[in-house]
Scaffold this motif. Structure first.
Motif, PDB file in Angstrom:
ATOM      1  N   PRO A 175       3.536  -8.949  -5.853  1.00  0.00           N
ATOM      2  CA  PRO A 175       2.775  -9.878  -6.687  1.00  0.00           C
ATOM      3  C   PRO A 175       2.199  -9.222  -7.937  1.00  0.00           C
ATOM      4  O   PRO A 175       2.230  -8.000  -8.085  1.00  0.00           O
ATOM      5  N   LEU A 176       1.663 -10.060  -8.787  1.00  0.00           N
ATOM      6  CA  LEU A 176       1.233  -9.612 -10.098  1.00  0.00           C
ATOM      7  C   LEU A 176       0.161  -8.535 -10.053  1.00  0.00           C
ATOM      8  O   LEU A 176       0.206  -7.559 -10.803  1.00  0.00           O
ATOM      9  N   ASP A 177      -0.818  -8.702  -9.153  1.00  0.00           N
ATOM     10  CA  ASP A 177      -1.888  -7.700  -9.132  1.00  0.00           C
ATOM     11  C   ASP A 177      -1.359  -6.348  -8.652  1.00  0.00           C
ATOM     12  O   ASP A 177      -1.776  -5.300  -9.150  1.00  0.00           O
ATOM     13  N   ALA A 178      -0.403  -6.388  -7.725  1.00  0.00           N
ATOM     14  CA  ALA A 178       0.204  -5.132  -7.270  1.00  0.00           C
ATOM     15  C   ALA A 178       0.985  -4.492  -8.407  1.00  0.00           C
ATOM     16  O   ALA A 178       0.934  -3.275  -8.600  1.00  0.00           O
ATOM     17  N   ALA A 191       0.836  -1.202   0.000  1.00  0.00           N
ATOM     18  CA  ALA A 191       0.000   0.000   0.000  1.00  0.00           C
ATOM     19  C   ALA A 191       0.870   1.251   0.000  1.00  0.00           C
ATOM     20  O   ALA A 191       0.621   2.203  -0.745  1.00  0.00           O
ATOM     21  N   ALA A 192       1.908   1.221   0.835  1.00  0.00           N
ATOM     22  CA  ALA A 192       2.811   2.378   0.893  1.00  0.00           C
ATOM     23  C   ALA A 192       3.502   2.577  -0.444  1.00  0.00           C
ATOM     24  O   ALA A 192       3.665   3.703  -0.920  1.00  0.00           O
ATOM     25  N   LEU A 193       3.892   1.486  -1.063  1.00  0.00           N
ATOM     26  CA  LEU A 193       4.567   1.565  -2.358  1.00  0.00           C
ATOM     27  C   LEU A 193       3.633   2.168  -3.403  1.00  0.00           C
ATOM     28  O   LEU A 193       4.021   3.065  -4.159  1.00  0.00           O
ATOM     29  N   GLU A 194       2.401   1.697  -3.415  1.00  0.00           N
ATOM     30  CA  GLU A 194       1.462   2.212  -4.407  1.00  0.00           C
ATOM     31  C   GLU A 194       1.189   3.693  -4.195  1.00  0.00           C
ATOM     32  O   GLU A 194       1.115   4.462  -5.153  1.00  0.00           O
ATOM     33  N   ARG A 195       1.062   4.091  -2.942  1.00  0.00           N
ATOM     34  CA  ARG A 195       0.827   5.519  -2.657  1.00  0.00           C
ATOM     35  C   ARG A 195       2.015   6.342  -3.104  1.00  0.00           C
ATOM     36  O   ARG A 195       1.866   7.420  -3.686  1.00  0.00           O
ATOM     37  N   LEU A 196       3.204   5.839  -2.846  1.00  0.00           N
ATOM     38  CA  LEU A 196       4.429   6.559  -3.209  1.00  0.00           C
ATOM     39  C   LEU A 196       4.515   6.730  -4.723  1.00  0.00           C
ATOM     40  O   LEU A 196       4.798   7.821  -5.232  1.00  0.00           O
ATOM     41  N   VAL A 197       4.251   5.650  -5.435  1.00  0.00           N
ATOM     42  CA  VAL A 197       4.320   5.717  -6.894  1.00  0.00           C
ATOM     43  C   VAL A 197       3.253   6.655  -7.435  1.00  0.00           C
ATOM     44  O   VAL A 197       3.497   7.450  -8.347  1.00  0.00           O
ATOM     45  N   ALA A 198       2.076   6.602  -6.832  1.00  0.00           N
ATOM     46  CA  ALA A 198       0.973   7.446  -7.305  1.00  0.00           C
ATOM     47  C   ALA A 198       1.280   8.925  -7.135  1.00  0.00           C
ATOM     48  O   ALA A 198       0.864   9.748  -7.969  1.00  0.00           O
ATOM     49  N   ARG A 199       2.047   9.282  -6.100  1.00  0.00           N
ATOM     50  CA  ARG A 199       2.322  10.708  -5.899  1.00  0.00           C
ATOM     51  C   ARG A 199       3.679  11.123  -6.474  1.00  0.00           C
ATOM     52  O   ARG A 199       4.209  12.190  -6.152  1.00  0.00           O
TER      53      ARG A 199
END
Lengths: 578, 172
Positions: free
Chosen positions: A218-221, A196-204
């Motif tokens: 994993p693949l879905d992430a 979750a932290a990784l996705e938030r970081l990439v998104a911003r």
């Protein structure tokens, strides 16, 4: 030029970025030396023990970017003891103390501690870029400090480091205000990440161009990450052992299709063939592909993938691609500049006829006119093939051939491979790096000394007959900087013939050769500007206390390098500096 | 080859257990117990001889050779040789899964190796038409029927093969 004011000269120097050129400029005159050193922003130090941080800072007060290298190259292959040295801490301490406005730090084969990273993160307000290659000694806690405290961090690139993964929340430590990331590579981390932290970081991070995740994503992430970062240019994926289900596959493919800027692909420590095929839509844009960790994937899948990669310039692959695969590469990848073929069967337990041979090497040399850099592991080679390769590709700058079995001759003629390598050095006038292997006599070194005029780095293993071999190289290769030799019959005569030669070289490594303690001692006496290190991991480590007759004892590992700061103080017990 | 001289000198036939009366010299069938593995090897191709007499140890014991970084060494799954046992056969065989591209090739090879026929595979009923069922042990330690999953998935998860007699495999 001396009639221009200093600022103008400085401005002109700004356009000169290569280290070699700037070093040359500084030798022209006193005034140029001063202008150059005061304006120098980027410094490269190939051996961290050749100089100390205080002198560095004194000479280059405007330093912004520092590159440091520590352990010798053969440390990659476990030939250097763990505790040998290469500590970055004193450098960071000194730079912090002098309030240097450091923005960029690139380290290779150095020991980095969490304490060092913490100090780094607190000492340099404009710090932007941390690149660690083959380093060790730190944990994810150190990464957390960097993430938390480096407000302007743009690049965090961790390549092949040994990092103790505390599975903490280091990714969470990037503040919400951190939106400047352009490059994030944590592929070498072994543990799970906070997705979750990784996705938030990439998104911003709208400027994120390079993202390399570790195997635990994993693949879905991955699909979600790619969806919120379609601007990615360089992607490293995780490990995907299982075939994805229909829905996951479609989502992945859709996300991949959006990444029209993607040029470089890597990761794949395991990849199911279906997963790999999801990337077909962007293959034609790829200029760089690294599938060299995908040990399980069969050659035919690799071949199918490569067939789409018409713009490839760099390819790192496993030898399971086979000669057939390289033939396909040769006809498809006309832009290919760099090829690395790694061995997949390291224990030689398979009677594997599908791995690459000299045929693949010849094919790729014939098909790819821009090829200038190659690393090739194979089980067999012939002189005829090497001669053909030399004719096809006179533009090699780097040529590294590793025949897996030491001393293996040309498998069709049973002769040594002297003539083959001789053809390479004769044809490739710009050759800067060479690794030789297979059955080789002193003759190959005669050729190298005679023809390899631009050669800067040479790696020798299980080769040569007498001291003459090493002497040909030392006398002939005027531009030699790094010479590393293992398991070859070169001894004191070669080592001591021309001591001043080592002034022009960065370092010399000799292990399991014929040099003796006495020879090394004599060298150290005649060249006080060298650090002559004897590495000995046996119980009785104190070489200096041995009596005179042990001077005839062969030295297990010798590493010598020029330095302006004398013997280092941080050597462990297994290292004796003569 | 010296190897064969040694075999001949040992005169192993004296110690061989066979079905049949002493003094007869028939070729023993696969299902008979043989006390001597070496005779078996003798009749086979070089492939197995290399396993019996591996290459000199130097290759695998040289420190730092081949010059590959340790993170690469750890990544490489070394072997795809798996043991193959057949119910009733006295000794196991080993095959290299990487030599085969699909189930058809693998099953044909097994049929040749053990001199039997495998029946027709169907998803619903497994193998019909012969007394034998090919099974394998996967990474989780479970015994599975050969043929259910895609070839690539099978070849990367297969640890062992066992050709079961139908009488012992009622579920299939």
């Amino acid at each position: 030029m001396n009639y221009f004011p200093d600022e103008v000269i400085e401005h002109i120097f700004d356009f000169i970025s290569s280290h070699k050129d700037r070093n040359s400029i500084s030798l022209v005159s006193k005034s140029w030396h001063k202008i150059e050193r005061c304006s120098r922003k980027r410094v490269f130090i190939g051996n961290c023990y050749a100089i100390n941080p205080e002198r560095l800072i004194e000479r280059f007060p405007s330093l912004r970017s520092l590159t440091l290298k520590g352990k010798p190259h053969f440390a990659d292959f476990n030939l250097v003891p763990h505790e040998w040295g290469g500590f970055v801490h004193p450098w960071i301490v000194a730079l912090a103390k002098a309030r240097v406005g450091l923005q960029e730090l690139r380290l290779k084969r150095m020991v980095v501690s969490d304490e060092s990273l913490e100090l780094l993160s607190r000492s340099f307000a404009s710090f932007k870029s941390l690149v660690l290659v083959s380093c060790e000694g730190f944990t994810t806690d150190g990464l957390a400090s960097v993430a938390a405290n480096c407000r302007h961090l743009r690049e965090l690139d961790l390549q092949e480091n040994e990092i103790e993964d505390h599975r903490g929340q280091w990714l969470n430590c990037f503040p919400e205000s951190s939106t400047a990331l352009t490059s994030l590579n944590f592929s070498c981390l072994k543990g799970e990440t906070n997705l979750a932290a990784l996705e938030r970081l990439v998104a911003r991070s709208p400027n994120l161009e390079s993202l390399k995740v570790n195997r635990a994503v994993p693949l879905d992430a991955l699909t979600r990450l790619m969806s919120c970062a379609p601007q990615l240019v360089d992607l490293g994926v995780g490990s995907y052992e299982n075939e994805p289900d229909q829905e996951s596959f479609m989502k992945l493919m859709a996300a991949i299709k959006k990444c029209t800027e993607l040029r470089s692909l890597s990761g794949f420590s395991e990849v199911a063939p279906l997963c790999l095929s999801a990337f077909y839509p962007i293959c034609q844009n790829l200029t760089s592909l690294n599938l060299s960790y995908a040990a399980e994937i069969q050659g035919n899948h690799l071949i199918r993938f490569i067939q789409f990669c018409k713009r490839l310039q760099r390819l790192w692959i496993l030898d399971s691609i086979g000669d057939k695969g390289l033939e396909v590469g040769a006809s498809t990848c006309k832009e290919l500049q760099e090829l690395r073929v790694f061995p997949s069967d390291l224990h030689d337990e398979e009677d594997n006829d599908t791995a690459v041979t000299e045929i693949g090497l010849v094919a790729i040399s014939a098909g790819c006119p821009k090829l200038h850099s190659i690393l090739y592991f194979c089980k067999q080679m012939t002189n005829a093939a090497l001669i053909t390769v030399a004719k096809n590709c006179p533009n090699f700058i780097r040529f590294r051939l590793c025949i897996l079995e030491p001393n293996k001759p040309d498998h069709t003629t049973s002769q040594s491979l002297d003539e083959g390598f001789g053809a390479i050095v004769q044809a490739c006038k710009g050759l800067r790096r060479l690794s030789v292997s297979g059955l080789l006599t002193d003759k190959v070194f005669l050729y190298i000394g005679m023809y390899a005029e631009q050669l800067e780095m040479l790696s020798i293993a299980f080769a040569g007959d007498t001291d003459k071999g090493m002497l040909y190289v030392l006398n002939g290769c005027k531009k030699m900087r790094k010479l590393e030799i293992r398991d070859s019959p070169f001894g004191n005569a070669a080592l001591l013939a021309d001591v001043d030669k080592y002034r022009t070289m960065r370092s010399l490594w000799m292990s399991s050769c014929e040099v003796t303690l006495g020879g090394c001692k004599r060298l150290a006496r005649n060249a006080p500007w060298l650090n002559v290190e004897i590495i000995n991991e046996n119980e009785n480590n104190d070489l200096m206390e041995r009596n005179e007759e042990d001077e005839r004892e062969k030295v297990d590992r010798l590493y010598l390098y020029r330095t302006v700061v004398g013997a280092r103080k941080d050597a462990p017990p297994c290292v004796t500096i003569l | 080859m010296a190897y064969e001289e040694v075999i001949n000198e040992l005169n192993l036939k004296d110690t061989e257990l066979r079905l049949g009366l002493p003094g007869t010299d028939e070729q023993a069938e696969v299902s008979c117990v043989k006390s001597n593995k070496r005779q078996f090897h003798q009749s086979n191709d070089e492939h197995n001889l290399k396993e019996e007499y591996p290459p000199p140890p130097a290759k695998t014991q040289i420190v730092g050779w081949p010059p590959v970084r340790s993170n690469r060494k750890n990544n490489n799954k070394s072997v795809s040789y798996v043991k193959v046992s057949m119910d009733g056969a006295p000794y196991l065989r080993k095959i290299d899964l990487k030599m085969y591209k699909n189930y058809h090739e693998l099953l044909k090879a097994l049929e040749n190796m053990f001199k039997f026929t495998i029946g027709e595979y169907s998803e619903r009923e497994g193998y019909k038409g012969s007394g034998f069922v090919p099974t394998y042990e996967d990474k989780d330690g479970d015994w599975m029927l050969v043929g259910d999953v895609p070839w690539d998935m099978f070849s990367s998860s297969c640890q062992k093969l066992r050709i079961m007699k139908r009488s012992e495999a009622p579920a299939f």
